[in-house]
Write a protein that holds these residues in place. Structure first.
Motif, mmCIF file in Angstrom:
data_model
loop_
_atom_site.group_PDB
_atom_site.id
_atom_site.type_symbol
_atom_site.label_atom_id
_atom_site.label_comp_id
_atom_site.label_asym_id
_atom_site.label_seq_id
_atom_site.Cartn_x
_atom_site.Cartn_y
_atom_site.Cartn_z
ATOM 1 N N GLN A 1 -3.983 9.311 1.361
ATOM 2 C CA GLN A 1 -3.747 7.740 0.883
ATOM 3 C C GLN A 1 -3.040 7.192 1.704
ATOM 4 O O GLN A 1 -2.967 5.839 1.885
ATOM 5 N N LEU A 2 -2.436 7.718 2.816
ATOM 6 C CA LEU A 2 -1.615 6.847 3.943
ATOM 7 C C LEU A 2 -2.751 5.714 4.542
ATOM 8 O O LEU A 2 -2.211 4.653 5.005
ATOM 9 N N ALA A 3 -3.843 6.259 4.561
ATOM 10 C CA ALA A 3 -4.795 5.222 5.102
ATOM 11 C C ALA A 3 -5.033 3.872 4.611
ATOM 12 O O ALA A 3 -5.410 2.593 5.022
ATOM 13 N N SER A 4 -4.733 3.918 3.341
ATOM 14 C CA SER A 4 -4.470 2.522 2.624
ATOM 15 C C SER A 4 -3.237 2.094 2.430
ATOM 16 O O SER A 4 -3.079 0.757 2.273
ATOM 17 N N ILE A 5 -2.122 2.999 2.206
ATOM 18 C CA ILE A 5 -0.845 2.383 1.788
ATOM 19 C C ILE A 5 -0.206 1.849 3.216
ATOM 20 O O ILE A 5 0.279 0.720 2.871
ATOM 21 N N VAL A 6 -0.352 2.432 4.421
ATOM 22 C CA VAL A 6 0.203 1.926 5.546
ATOM 23 C C VAL A 6 -0.065 0.396 5.959
ATOM 24 O O VAL A 6 0.680 -0.482 6.103
ATOM 25 N N VAL B 1 -8.011 10.630 8.439
ATOM 26 C CA VAL B 1 -7.087 9.826 7.510
ATOM 27 C C VAL B 1 -7.764 8.474 7.790
ATOM 28 O O VAL B 1 -7.480 7.559 8.360
ATOM 29 N N ILE B 2 -8.736 8.070 6.911
ATOM 30 C CA ILE B 2 -9.408 6.813 6.823
ATOM 31 C C ILE B 2 -9.733 6.622 5.334
ATOM 32 O O ILE B 2 -9.689 7.501 4.406
#
Length: 430
Positions: free
Chosen positions: A99-104, A382-383
């Motif tokens: 979910q880092l790909a959307s959160i960051v 990570v996409i």
């Protein structure tokens, strides 16, 4: 992990999330104390462990720790909305690494590098480099490990003994054991093959452990129509005939339930499931669970790798209590609280000192396999598109396992479907 710019897609239902709260990360974030901190979690053994640890921190500091529980699929949505609205209804949040790909890009998470380099008590150096990088985007850390759960093969020692089998060390032995245990009246393997998000990662694990990849690491092109990807899928689908009916259309949870309640020989899952599988309150497999590493084979062109899995926890970029939030995380996830995670049935955060501990290895038989899995571990791309790709793979797997769809043609169509998604989002060219 390098990440190209991407637009996070938020479900319409998420608009109802409350926007109330303090906004802006100003000078008050430097205060190491706060009267109250709010932690957003989802139902999981890791969250249960945090809740068990919180009272000791409250007693030590006087800071009240409140927990807000949401569904797992809402964690990223609420973080993204918090970042876009520059508000903070929670100070700390649990989330899943992909979910880092959307959160960051939504500026929802506070970079933690200044804390990680200065807090010697937390001791970030106690984590192997792959775990340190697990929560990074472009070299910046946006969280810390809450759990560490590489895949392992859980197997029933009694069923293996009855069939005269040893713990499998190769994929051919995994497949042969599944056949033998099924021939003896049990279920040799344990899915899942349902059309949800759970079945795809099981396939991804076998693909990567055989030296394959989901996407070309350089070009980003999908590789699901390669000979290796198709062969691995054929082997994966072939195991469906040895699986309990409940797992053919089920989730990872259904696979865990089948393993605990029926005579199931093998269950390849993230190691964090051990607490559930060995729970004396609900499992009939207690005392009969063996653990083996997932087999690795140099078949494809890439280095065989175990997929790193595990919950991550970070700090809301808009909290007014960043330093106090870090103090709680440093306390809760420090070396002194490892036992509380184990007592809560939670997977540990994966410190090297924990994985090498004789005491903890005696309590958790899967720990001895985690260190080599971490050292050789990697992540899926990570996409933002990974979730949709995984859904597409899961739906295709369900058709192949349950409807008899031809594997080769289905995989070629699936590869084209994934390619068009990536082209549409501008990640690759037509």
């Amino acid at each position: 992990m390098k990440m190209k710019p991407a637009v996070a897609v938020i479900g319409a239902a998420a608009v109802a999330v409350s926007m109330a709260g303090c906004s802006g990360n100003n000078a008050s974030t430097q205060s190491t104390t706060a009267s109250q901190l709010t932690v957003m979690v989802t139902n999981s053994p890791s969250a249960t462990a945090l809740q068990a640890i919180a009272p000791a921190y409250e007693k030590k500091t006087g800071t009240k720790i409140d927990f807000v529980t949401v569904s797992g699929d809402q964690l990223a949505t609420k973080l993204v909305l918090s970042g876009k609205s520059k508000t903070a209804t929670f100070d700390i949040a649990q989330f899943d690494q992909p979910q880092l790909a959307s959160i960051v890009p939504a500026h929802a998470l506070l970079p933690l590098d200044k804390y990680l380099t200065s807090d010697k008590t937390y001791d970030f150096s106690d984590f192997q480099k792959p775990l340190q990088e697990y929560t990074q985007i472009d070299g910046t850390s946006y969280g810390i490990p809450l759990s560490t759960e590489p895949y392992v093969n859980f197997y029933r020692t009694d069923l293996f003994d009855q069939a005269g089998l040893k713990a499998p060390t190769t994929w051919s032995e995994v497949d042969a054991a599944a056949k033998a245990i099924s021939a003896a009246g049990g279920y040799g393997f344990d899915g899942p093959y349902g059309p949800t998000l759970d079945s795809g990662p099981e396939y991804f694990e076998r693909l990567l452990e055989n030296g394959g990849r989901l996407l070309d690491p350089k070009s980003g092109e999908p590789l699901l129509d390669s000979k290796l990807a198709i062969d691995v899928m054929k082997d994966t689908i072939d195991l469906a005939k040895y699986s309990p009916p409940s797992t053919l259309a089920g989730t990872a949870g259904d696979s865990a339930t089948a393993f605990t309640q029926q005579n199931v020989g093998q269950n390849i899952q993230p190691s964090g499931w051990y607490g559930t599988l060995d729970d004396p309150k609900s499992s009939k497999a207690v005392g009969k669970i063996g653990v083996a590493p997932v087999p690795s084979a140099t078949v494809g062109p890439y280095q065989p790798a175990n997929i790193l899995k595990g919950w991550v926890i970070g700090i809301n970029a808009n909290t007014q209590h960043a330093a106090a939030a870090w103090n709680f995380l440093s306390f809760a996830l420090g070396k002194d609280n490892v036992q509380k995670f184990i007592d809560a049935g939670a997977p540990v955060p994966g410190r090297t000192s924990t994985l090498q501990s004789t005491k903890y290895n005696g309590e958790l038989p899967y720990l001895k396999y985690l260190l080599p899995s971490i050292q050789s571990g990697t992540t899926l791309p990570v996409i933002p598109e990974l979730t949709q790709i995984t859904v597409d793979v899961c739906q295709a797997m369900s058709k192949m396992a349950n409807q008899g769809a031809d594997v080769s043609s289905t995989m070629k169509s699936l590869n084209e479907q994934v390619k068009q998604l990536l082209v549409q989002d501008g990640r690759i060219k037509q």
